[in-house]
Design a protein around this motif. Structure first.
Motif, PDB file in Angstrom:
ATOM      1  N   UNK A   1       0.920  -1.035   0.106  1.00  0.00           N
ATOM      2  CA  UNK A   1      -0.048  -0.054   0.119  1.00  0.00           C
ATOM      3  C   UNK A   1       0.826   1.194  -0.162  1.00  0.00           C
ATOM      4  N   UNK A   2       0.207   2.324  -0.413  1.00  0.00           N
ATOM      5  CA  UNK A   2       0.920   3.655  -0.235  1.00  0.00           C
ATOM      6  C   UNK A   2       1.677   3.939   1.079  1.00  0.00           C
ATOM      7  N   UNK A   3       0.851   3.491   2.148  1.00  0.00           N
ATOM      8  CA  UNK A   3       1.422   3.687   3.549  1.00  0.00           C
ATOM      9  C   UNK A   3       2.664   2.901   3.892  1.00  0.00           C
ATOM     10  N   UNK A   4       2.528   1.592   3.305  1.00  0.00           N
ATOM     11  CA  UNK A   4       3.707   0.576   3.537  1.00  0.00           C
ATOM     12  C   UNK A   4       4.757   1.003   2.844  1.00  0.00           C
ATOM     13  N   UNK A   5       4.688   1.656   1.587  1.00  0.00           N
ATOM     14  CA  UNK A   5       5.743   2.298   0.685  1.00  0.00           C
ATOM     15  C   UNK A   5       6.440   3.523   1.498  1.00  0.00           C
ATOM     16  N   UNK A   6       5.577   4.238   2.007  1.00  0.00           N
ATOM     17  CA  UNK A   6       6.159   5.290   2.457  1.00  0.00           C
ATOM     18  C   UNK A   6       6.686   5.066   3.849  1.00  0.00           C
ATOM     19  N   UNK A   7       6.314   4.061   4.590  1.00  0.00           N
ATOM     20  CA  UNK A   7       6.982   3.716   6.094  1.00  0.00           C
ATOM     21  C   UNK A   7       8.257   3.136   5.563  1.00  0.00           C
ATOM     22  N   UNK A   8       8.332   2.286   4.577  1.00  0.00           N
ATOM     23  CA  UNK A   8       9.489   1.563   4.103  1.00  0.00           C
ATOM     24  C   UNK A   8      10.686   2.516   3.558  1.00  0.00           C
ATOM     25  N   UNK A   9      10.431   3.525   2.571  1.00  0.00           N
ATOM     26  CA  UNK A   9      11.381   4.364   2.287  1.00  0.00           C
ATOM     27  C   UNK A   9      12.044   5.276   3.425  1.00  0.00           C
ATOM     28  N   UNK A  10      10.921   5.605   4.180  1.00  0.00           N
ATOM     29  CA  UNK A  10      11.698   6.712   5.518  1.00  0.00           C
ATOM     30  C   UNK A  10      12.128   5.780   6.344  1.00  0.00           C
ATOM     31  N   UNK A  11      12.050   4.501   6.547  1.00  0.00           N
ATOM     32  CA  UNK A  11      12.434   3.694   7.458  1.00  0.00           C
ATOM     33  C   UNK A  11      12.203   4.363   8.922  1.00  0.00           C
ATOM     34  N   UNK A  12      10.808   4.559   9.087  1.00  0.00           N
ATOM     35  CA  UNK A  12      10.299   5.084  10.296  1.00  0.00           C
ATOM     36  C   UNK A  12       8.831   4.407  10.426  1.00  0.00           C
ATOM     37  N   UNK A  13       8.880   3.604  11.459  1.00  0.00           N
ATOM     38  CA  UNK A  13       7.496   3.103  11.743  1.00  0.00           C
ATOM     39  C   UNK A  13       6.515   3.906  12.207  1.00  0.00           C
ATOM     40  N   UNK A  14       6.902   5.340  12.589  1.00  0.00           N
ATOM     41  CA  UNK A  14       5.597   6.259  12.989  1.00  0.00           C
ATOM     42  C   UNK A  14       5.387   7.059  11.863  1.00  0.00           C
ATOM     43  N   UNK A  15       5.639   6.764  10.761  1.00  0.00           N
ATOM     44  CA  UNK A  15       5.278   7.862   9.437  1.00  0.00           C
ATOM     45  C   UNK A  15       3.870   7.785   9.357  1.00  0.00           C
ATOM     46  N   UNK A  16       3.241   9.123   9.495  1.00  0.00           N
ATOM     47  CA  UNK A  16       1.863   9.230   9.767  1.00  0.00           C
ATOM     48  C   UNK A  16       1.299   9.851   8.451  1.00  0.00           C
ATOM     49  N   UNK A  17       0.007   9.701   8.420  1.00  0.00           N
ATOM     50  CA  UNK A  17      -0.647  10.218   6.966  1.00  0.00           C
ATOM     51  C   UNK A  17      -1.137  11.556   7.361  1.00  0.00           C
ATOM     52  N   UNK A  18      -0.986  12.670   6.628  1.00  0.00           N
ATOM     53  CA  UNK A  18      -1.358  13.927   6.996  1.00  0.00           C
ATOM     54  C   UNK A  18      -2.084  14.501   6.015  1.00  0.00           C
ATOM     55  N   UNK A  19      -2.545  13.676   4.827  1.00  0.00           N
ATOM     56  CA  UNK A  19      -3.400  14.370   3.913  1.00  0.00           C
ATOM     57  C   UNK A  19      -3.755  13.233   2.498  1.00  0.00           C
ATOM     58  N   UNK A  20      -4.906  13.382   2.228  1.00  0.00           N
ATOM     59  CA  UNK A  20      -5.405  12.327   1.196  1.00  0.00           C
ATOM     60  C   UNK A  20      -6.052  13.034   0.103  1.00  0.00           C
ATOM     61  N   UNK A  21      -5.745  12.783  -0.937  1.00  0.00           N
ATOM     62  CA  UNK A  21      -6.372  13.275  -2.352  1.00  0.00           C
ATOM     63  C   UNK A  21      -6.634  12.435  -3.482  1.00  0.00           C
ATOM     64  N   UNK A  22      -7.574  12.390  -4.172  1.00  0.00           N
ATOM     65  CA  UNK A  22      -7.937  11.591  -5.158  1.00  0.00           C
ATOM     66  C   UNK A  22      -7.433  12.275  -6.555  1.00  0.00           C
TER      67      UNK A  22
END
Ligand SMILES: [Zn+2]
Length: 288
Positions: A211-232
């Motif tokens: 998922x996009x969440x998993x990709x962002x968490x992986x590339x930043x190497x931070x399990x506390x990566x949080x979503x701050x916005x969503x757009x279609x």
């Protein structure tokens, strides 16, 4: 299914990430312009970048224009985006094609060639901001990473990918933009750099079901990566008869008089191919 763009913060706000699945909007662009596979990948990458950079703008009226002016077979590419990640674009030669690269991938750098990348931001100031850099590889993601480092002085990682099916349709498209804010400690920068160096391509990650969440968490190497916005994000053209009228007025009285030699004038929108017909009576009104 819908396309999705998520914005994240990681490392207590020192690392900003935008991550997008742009599969449907790139397929929409392919259909509108009847793009060949390599032009699909080239325009798809630029449209994906448009969603990522557009979504970072603040105001509804802000406009972002991305232009690639290369000497390759595709000619120029242009993408326009706004803060809602609505994008539209076109290429000069949609039917251009080149041989695949030695590794079997579509040769985007080869079809784009050498030239310049231009970023135009109209954010309501007197003059729009214009940044121009020489293309580094023409592969587009590398060119934008260079643009951010040299023109905006923001260390950035950019990934853009378009996977095309055998029948030419778009299988998967997506990308991310990761930016490191000033004063971020060196050890965090190292963590992120290492992860990005190890990671698979964006389309491979999406294809593997991440998922996009998993990709962002992986590339930043931070399990506390949080979503701050969503757009279609979507492919959307906002052309209208009024806009076409304004374009006609801007060509000047002499040119408009020339148009009266024909029975009617037909204009076609570059972004969505919609046709607008003006009768001579309408042209005469514009001349007034
Ligand atoms: Zn249009």
């Amino acid at each position: 299914m819908k396309d999705k763009l998520l914005k994240f913060l990681s490392h207590v706000g020192m690392v900003k990430i935008s991550c997008v699945d742009s599969t449907l909007l790139v397929e929409e662009a392919r259909k509108i312009h009847s793009l060949n596979p390599t032009p699909t990948a080239a325009l798809g990458r630029l449209l994906t970048m448009g969603t990522l950079m557009g979504a970072s703008m603040k105001n509804e009226e802000d406009r972002l224009t991305l232009q690639i002016l290369g000497d390759g077979p595709i000619g120029s590419l242009l993408v326009s985006a706004n803060c809602k990640a609505e994008v539209k674009g076109y290429v000069a030669n949609p039917l251009a094609e080149v041989e695949n690269r030695a590794d079997g991938k579509l040769n985007v750098g080869g079809i784009v060639g050498k030239g310049n990348l231009r970023v135009i931001k109209d954010i309501g100031l007197k003059e729009p901001y214009i940044g121009t850099i020489p293309l580094q590889t023409g592969e587009i993601a590398e060119d934008f990473a260079y643009y951010f480092a040299s023109s905006e002085q923001i260390p950035s990682a950019v990934a853009l990918g378009v996977l095309v099916n055998k029948d030419g349709t778009v299988k998967r498209a997506g990308g991310y933009l990761l930016q490191i804010l000033p004063d971020t400690p060196e050890e965090i920068i190292k963590l992120v750099e290492n992860r990005i160096a190890q990671s698979k391509s964006m389309t491979e990650m999406l294809e593997s079901g991440m998922t996009l969440e998993q990709i962002a968490t992986y590339i930043s190497d931070d399990l506390n990566t949080e979503v701050v916005g969503e757009i279609e994000p979507v492919y959307r053209c906002d052309c209208s008869k009024e806009r076409m009228e304004r374009a006609l007025i801007s060509i000047g009285r002499d040119e408009l008089n020339n148009l009266l030699k024909d029975e009617k004038t037909e204009l076609q929108c570059h972004f969505c191919n919609k046709k607008y017909v003006f009768s001579n009576e309408e042209i005469k009104e514009l001349i007034k």
